[in-house]
Write a protein that holds these residues in place. Structure first.
Motif, mmCIF file in Angstrom:
data_model
loop_
_atom_site.group_PDB
_atom_site.id
_atom_site.type_symbol
_atom_site.label_atom_id
_atom_site.label_comp_id
_atom_site.label_asym_id
_atom_site.label_seq_id
_atom_site.Cartn_x
_atom_site.Cartn_y
_atom_site.Cartn_z
ATOM 1 N N MET A 126 0.827 -1.212 0.000
ATOM 2 C CA MET A 126 0.000 0.000 0.000
ATOM 3 C C MET A 126 0.857 1.256 0.000
ATOM 4 S SD MET A 126 -3.085 -1.245 2.486
ATOM 5 C CE MET A 126 -4.028 0.283 2.361
ATOM 6 N N ARG A 127 1.959 1.224 0.702
ATOM 7 C CA ARG A 127 2.861 2.387 0.714
ATOM 8 C C ARG A 127 3.517 2.594 -0.639
ATOM 9 N NH1 ARG A 127 5.413 1.314 6.687
ATOM 10 N NH2 ARG A 127 3.789 2.420 7.837
ATOM 11 N N GLN A 128 3.515 1.546 -1.467
ATOM 12 C CA GLN A 128 4.068 1.641 -2.818
ATOM 13 C C GLN A 128 2.977 1.913 -3.855
ATOM 14 O OE1 GLN A 128 6.312 -1.971 -3.369
ATOM 15 N NE2 GLN A 128 7.779 -1.421 -1.798
ATOM 16 N N GLY A 129 1.751 2.171 -3.421
ATOM 17 C CA GLY A 129 0.705 2.587 -4.339
ATOM 18 C C GLY A 129 -0.442 1.616 -4.565
ATOM 19 N N LEU A 130 -0.398 0.420 -3.975
ATOM 20 C CA LEU A 130 -1.502 -0.516 -4.126
ATOM 21 C C LEU A 130 -2.757 0.061 -3.485
ATOM 22 C CD1 LEU A 130 -2.505 -3.447 -4.886
ATOM 23 C CD2 LEU A 130 -1.952 -4.044 -2.509
ATOM 24 N N GLN A 131 -3.872 0.029 -4.210
ATOM 25 C CA GLN A 131 -5.155 0.468 -3.671
ATOM 26 C C GLN A 131 -5.899 -0.762 -3.175
ATOM 27 O OE1 GLN A 131 -6.885 2.541 -6.981
ATOM 28 N NE2 GLN A 131 -6.108 4.480 -6.228
ATOM 29 N N VAL A 132 -6.417 -0.671 -1.950
ATOM 30 C CA VAL A 132 -7.072 -1.808 -1.311
ATOM 31 C C VAL A 132 -8.472 -1.397 -0.897
ATOM 32 C CG1 VAL A 132 -6.935 -3.466 0.592
ATOM 33 C CG2 VAL A 132 -4.844 -2.656 -0.505
ATOM 34 N N PHE A 133 -9.429 -2.314 -1.127
ATOM 35 C CA PHE A 133 -10.833 -2.065 -0.810
ATOM 36 C C PHE A 133 -11.437 -3.301 -0.163
ATOM 37 C CE2 PHE A 133 -9.701 0.304 -4.603
ATOM 38 C CZ PHE A 133 -10.136 1.582 -4.306
ATOM 39 N N ILE A 134 -12.602 -3.116 0.449
ATOM 40 C CA ILE A 134 -13.477 -4.238 0.750
ATOM 41 C C ILE A 134 -14.807 -3.918 0.085
ATOM 42 C CG2 ILE A 134 -12.333 -4.870 2.901
ATOM 43 C CD1 ILE A 134 -14.743 -3.694 4.381
ATOM 44 N N GLY A 135 -15.543 -4.945 -0.278
ATOM 45 C CA GLY A 135 -16.825 -4.744 -0.952
ATOM 46 C C GLY A 135 -16.652 -4.393 -2.414
ATOM 47 N N ARG A 136 -17.788 -4.312 -3.091
ATOM 48 C CA ARG A 136 -17.795 -3.996 -4.531
ATOM 49 C C ARG A 136 -18.888 -2.987 -4.850
ATOM 50 N NH1 ARG A 136 -17.522 -10.134 -6.887
ATOM 51 N NH2 ARG A 136 -15.760 -10.762 -5.624
ATOM 52 N N GLY A 137 -18.748 -2.353 -5.997
ATOM 53 C CA GLY A 137 -19.771 -1.411 -6.455
ATOM 54 C C GLY A 137 -20.011 -0.300 -5.447
ATOM 55 N N VAL A 138 -21.286 -0.003 -5.181
ATOM 56 C CA VAL A 138 -21.621 1.064 -4.242
ATOM 57 C C VAL A 138 -21.250 0.710 -2.810
ATOM 58 C CG1 VAL A 138 -23.471 1.983 -5.700
ATOM 59 C CG2 VAL A 138 -23.999 0.279 -3.963
ATOM 60 N N GLN A 139 -20.997 -0.572 -2.549
ATOM 61 C CA GLN A 139 -20.600 -1.020 -1.214
ATOM 62 C C GLN A 139 -19.079 -0.990 -1.021
ATOM 63 O OE1 GLN A 139 -22.859 -1.724 1.143
ATOM 64 N NE2 GLN A 139 -24.447 -1.228 -0.324
ATOM 65 N N GLN A 140 -18.334 -0.543 -2.028
ATOM 66 C CA GLN A 140 -16.875 -0.548 -1.957
ATOM 67 C C GLN A 140 -16.383 0.512 -0.966
ATOM 68 O OE1 GLN A 140 -14.370 0.700 -5.383
ATOM 69 N NE2 GLN A 140 -13.790 -1.457 -5.382
#
Length: 92
Positions: A45-59
């Protein structure tokens, strides 16, 4: 690149964000599936990886929490507030 965290593994019996030791994820573009430790994801993440949980409007975005004198850990940030949505994910 971005990933969605789908599962978590906790150490011990305490249900706290700091107790999460491993994350199972799915690549949002590639569909690849993998697991990483907390430290590995923080580095990515410190190197630019974007992390999420959920998908669509729940992301919901996942961010690195830093506290003086403590190891960094991950938490979610939704609707302008810190949340513990990671603890609601299934365990593996």
């Amino acid at each position: 690149m971005s990933i969605e965290i789908t599962h978590v593994r906790l150490q011990g019996t305490r249900d706290r964000l700091e107790a999460i030791t491993r994350y199972r994820w799915r690549g949002l573009q590639s569909g690849l599936v993998g697991t990483d430790t907390m430290a590995e994801l923080v580095t990515w993440m410190r190197q630019g990886l974007q992390v999420f949980i959920g998908r669509g409007v729940q992301q919901v975005p996942v961010v690195v929490a830093e506290r003086l004198g403590a190891e960094p850990y991950l938490w979610t940030y939704a609707n302008g507030a810190r949340n513990n949505d990671l603890l609601a994910l299934p365990r593996f």
